[in-house]
Write an enzyme that holds these catalytic residues in place. Structure first.
Site, mmCIF file in Angstrom:
data_model
loop_
_atom_site.group_PDB
_atom_site.id
_atom_site.type_symbol
_atom_site.label_atom_id
_atom_site.label_comp_id
_atom_site.label_asym_id
_atom_site.label_seq_id
_atom_site.Cartn_x
_atom_site.Cartn_y
_atom_site.Cartn_z
ATOM 1 N N GLU A 1 0.814 -1.222 0.000
ATOM 2 C CA GLU A 1 0.000 0.000 0.000
ATOM 3 C C GLU A 1 0.845 1.269 0.000
ATOM 4 O O GLU A 1 0.429 2.305 -0.505
ATOM 5 C CB GLU A 1 -0.971 -0.003 1.182
ATOM 6 N N PHE B 1 -11.395 -7.587 13.515
ATOM 7 C CA PHE B 1 -10.313 -8.008 12.627
ATOM 8 C C PHE B 1 -9.992 -6.905 11.621
ATOM 9 O O PHE B 1 -10.884 -6.363 10.987
ATOM 10 C CB PHE B 1 -10.708 -9.303 11.895
ATOM 11 N N GLN B 2 -8.745 -6.580 11.496
ATOM 12 C CA GLN B 2 -8.246 -5.526 10.596
ATOM 13 C C GLN B 2 -8.890 -4.176 10.882
ATOM 14 O O GLN B 2 -9.125 -3.382 9.988
ATOM 15 C CB GLN B 2 -8.420 -5.924 9.127
ATOM 16 N N LYS C 1 -17.602 -0.818 5.838
ATOM 17 C CA LYS C 1 -18.107 -1.776 4.843
ATOM 18 C C LYS C 1 -19.632 -1.719 4.722
ATOM 19 O O LYS C 1 -20.164 -1.842 3.619
ATOM 20 C CB LYS C 1 -17.656 -3.188 5.236
ATOM 21 N N MET D 1 24.689 8.515 1.686
ATOM 22 C CA MET D 1 24.550 9.764 2.432
ATOM 23 C C MET D 1 24.775 9.521 3.928
ATOM 24 O O MET D 1 25.380 10.355 4.612
ATOM 25 C CB MET D 1 23.171 10.387 2.181
#
Lengths: 190, 599
Positions: B60, B122-123, B172, B493
């Site tokens: 993502e 969940f999630q 949802k 760097m």
């Protein structure tokens, strides 16, 4: 293990702000929607600004507008930055530095009031003394039985502080304060 | 398009269908995303239509950076679609990156059903809580009735004013619920959001008056010029032509004024050119156009352009006087302000101070003669600076429209210094947040928007491994992105800073187990190339550019090269460390005890 050495420098250039910090009272008009207070106080904690006092409730029900009153402390440049950062928050309608407005009108401070409730548990002479002092401070008794009083007192922060200090040795067990509500003097709307 | 809007306005549909319709109504053609439980209804709608192409990423964060690259190269909002919980938290780095570089992103996240919010389902995660400080605004949409308004508002807020990322969190059950869709016009209603475009004319007048009196002026432009649109870049070029002021730019602003332009000084700041930083230090009037006095630009604030009057043009009032106190602050959109400025300059027949300006240009020419970007290319090892210059030449030879993205580190600075940028929106780099792993997914996003163009991610061997998985995306969609790795087997760097600041104790900055990038490319079904010979570099670069699909080019460069010029910690613009002065001794003492005492 590798050899231990003294910690050296870093990449940031820090400049000391030499301004004098002052207390200012900000009045913030916001849409009353979920998360709006979190946005405001998140800004303060995220950018390292102080909150000395915070008061909020819905003030215009039809328009769903809330007024947040914050007393903060900072130098002139920090306070100006604070105002601009607050104005960037999408549900914020307006930000007024009431202390600046008061100064412009020749006053030291805007009108500020706080309400406190004090629970005092005492008997005998202490109880009478508490009642006498409460009267002198124009505090109301809003609950009582033979062993306690709950006083309600309204006024400037300094008056509330004084009243609490006086009640402390007389059996003060609990304090609740609303924080500062403030408004600019005169007929204008800020 | 209009017919479609009329057809759908007032129609009953599910929340998921509303998401797709709102995307169409806001002109979206591509979105970047990754499915999961809490966005399945939206993915089902995506499956049943052809107007919007979904690009399936492999992480993502990659979707976020791809959308950033897409946005930066097109001027449109980039759109991200991810699921709840880890899907949302993985976008956080990209959101903060977009916030700091003012990139318009609309990120739609799935959420667990409203009835389960707060139950540690969940999630589940507090998406609006987590993303509140890294977005311009965000919403949790608890009712399908609010969904169309919020979606349109999301696009309006992301793209207007100072652009930035927004998150719309859609549970949802709201995606399944039926409601009445409304078109974008309803989004205009929010009165607390008032992005400023126009500016105070009096302030513009004083700015013009100050500019006309300047004897040693400099224009310092930034990413705000790019964000303001093509017109702003055209106006900037015209302003430079009219005034003959020398111009430098921040990392984010490269391309607004062409690198081949007569008045170009090169980039300024920590790794800017000698002439740019000296001009900034010695100027008497500084015109900051859409930049924000970032700490990588200013160096020591108390010694920053000490004898100058400063003009600052910015769309965000909070940028003015935030870091550096300015004499004239102009709040407004760059294009608008520049147009007014030019009109005033011409109308009042303002003339620059011809004699003084001539001397100033002569002084600048002396600084330029110092050749602060010089380096030594030998015949056995490829110098990283040389690699970038050859890459630029190769891209010119190809005749293709070229977009460059970068990761973060030495390679990024070398790309900024040695690749000439002629046009705005052709350079994408993570400036404010400095996100390693930005460049490759951003290049994927750019290539989605510009299928025929040459899109090159200039990378380092460490950075590229942070988002390597997106090669699978590039292969899947036939996106011929070229990854050009300046491989020095270090986090260059970090190593350079350790050399300068930490007694050359290279703590965890050596890349111990660099993969075989050629085999890695082949494993993904892409082309791998390897070059460590300066004599074959040009031919191989042509091969890379002409290759049909994506390429990983492993370019082995001098391992311990440092990025110069450099303003060391605690120093001012006129105390730069130049490459030819950077002996081991000079490097060891570059930062005095006072500089080291800085936090």
């Amino acid at each position: 293990m590798n050899e231990v050495v003294a910690p050296p420098a870093s990449a940031y250039f820090i400049v000391k702000d030499n301004g004098t910090p002052e207390n200012h009272t900000l009045s913030i008009l916001v849409d009353n929607e979920p998360g709006v207070l979190a946005r405001v106080i998140g800004l303060f904690s995220g950018r390292g600004y102080n909150i000395e006092s915070l008061t909020v409730t819905e003030t215009e029900h039809e328009k769903h507008l809330s007024r947040i009153t914050i007393v903060s402390n900072g130098t002139h440049s920090v306070l100006e930055q604070m105002r601009h950062q607050l104005e960037r928050i999408v549900p914020v309608h307006s930000v007024t530095d009431l202390t600046v407005v008061a100064h412009a009108k020749g006053y030291e401070k805007p009108l500020e009031r706080e309400l406190a409730m004090l629970k005092v548990v005492a008997t005998g002479e202490q109880r009478l003394e508490a009642l006498r002092l409460a009267d002198a401070f124009k505090a109301q008794v809003i609950d009582a039985n033979v062993t306690h009083f709950i006083f309600e007192v309204t006024g400037r922060t300094s008056k509330i502080e004084q009243f609490i200090a006086i009640m402390a040795p007389l059996g003060l067990v609990e304090v609740c304060r609303t924080g500062v509500a403030a408004m600019a003097r005169g007929p204008g709307i800020e | 398009m209009n017919a479609k809007k009329r057809d759908f306005d007032g129609m009953e549909m599910t929340g998921a269908a509303m998401v797709l319709q709102a995307l169409r109504d806001n002109g979206v053609e591509h979105i970047f995303g990754y499915p999961g439980g809490a966005v399945l209804p939206i993915y089902d709608e995506l499956f049943q239509q052809d107007d919007i192409q979904h690009i399936l990423v492999r992480h993502e964060q990659g979707a976020g950076h791809a959308a950033e690259g897409y946005a930066r190269s097109t001027g449109k909002a980039g759109v991200v679609l991810v699921t709840s919980g880890p899907g949302a938290t993985n976008t956080v780095t990209a959101l903060q990156d977009a916030l700091m570089d003012s990139i318009p992103l609309v990120c739609i996240t799935g959420q667990v059903p409203t009835s389960l919010i707060g139950s540690d389902a969940f999630q589940e995660c507090d998406t609006v809580g987590i993303t509140r400080p890294c977005t311009k605004h965000n919403w949790l949409v608890k009712s399908v009735d609010d969904l169309p308004r919020v979606l349109h508002e999301a696009f309006r807020i992301a793209t207007t004013g100072r652009p930035g990322p927004v998150v719309v969190d859609v549970p949802k059950d709201v995606q399944f619920a039926l409601g009445i869709y409304q078109g974008p016009k309803i989004a205009e209603s929010r009165i607390s959001y008032k992005p400023k475009v126009g500016a105070n004319l009096e302030q513009i007048k004083s700015a013009v008056a100050l500019m006309a009196k300047a004897k040693k002026p400099v224009i310092y432009s930034g990413g705000g010029v790019i964000n303001s649109g093509d017109k702003a870049s055209e106006l900037l070029r015209e302003l430079v032509k009219e005034t003959e002021f020398p111009i430098t730019s921040t990392l984010m602003g490269l391309g607004a004024y062409p690198a081949s332009g007569e008045r170009w000084l090169g980039m300024l700041g920590m790794h800017g050119t000698y002439e740019a930083n000296m001009a900034m230090h010695d100027c008497d009037v500084m015109v900051n156009i859409g930049a924000r006095f970032d700490d990588r630009i200013t160096g020591r604030i108390d010694a920053f352009a000490p004898d100058s009057k400063k003009i600052h043009i910015d769309i965000d009032p909070s940028s003015i006087n935030k870091i550096v106190h300015v004499d004239i602050g102009v709040v407004g959109d760059v294009a608008y302000v520049l147009e007014q400025m030019l009109a005033l300059w011409k109308k009042e027949k303002k003339k620059h101070q011809a004699k003084a300006l001539k001397d100033w240009h002569a002084q600048i020419a002396k600084w330029q003669a110092r050749n602060s970007l010089a380096y030594n290319q030998t015949s056995d090892v490829i110098m990283p600076q040389h690699a970038i210059e050859r890459l630029y030449e190769a891209s010119q030879r190809s005749g293709k429209e070229t977009f460059i993205t970068t990761e973060v580190g030495q390679h990024q600075m070398w790309a900024a210094q040695y690749f000439g940028f002629e046009k705005p929106n052709h350079w994408m780099t993570s400036g404010g947040l400095g996100t390693m792993g930005y460049g490759f997914p951003a290049a994927v996003g750019v290539q989605v928007a510009h299928r025929e163009a040459l899109v090159i991610d200039i990378a380092g061997d460490a950075s590229i491994q942070m988002m390597m998985q997106e090669m699978s995306t590039a292969v899947q969609y036939g996106l011929p992105v070229k990854i050009f790795i300046l491989n020095n087997q270090h986090m260059g760097m970090v190593r350079q800073w350790q050399q300068l600041l930490h007694g050359n104790r290279l703590s965890s900055s050596y890349s111990e187990a660099v993969p075989d990038f050629v085999k890695l490319a082949e494993a993904y079904g892409a082309t791998g190339m390897y070059c460590d010979d300066p004599n074959t570099l040009d031919d191989m670069l042509d091969d890379m550019i002409n290759a049909e699909g994506p390429v990983i080019f492993d370019c082995r460069v001098a391992n311990l090269a440092n990025c110069f010029p450099m303003i060391p910690s605690g120093k001012a613009h006129n105390e730069m460390l130049l490459p030819d002065e950077a002996s081991d001794d000079a490097i060891a003492t570059a930062i005095d005890s006072k500089g080291k005492a800085l936090v």
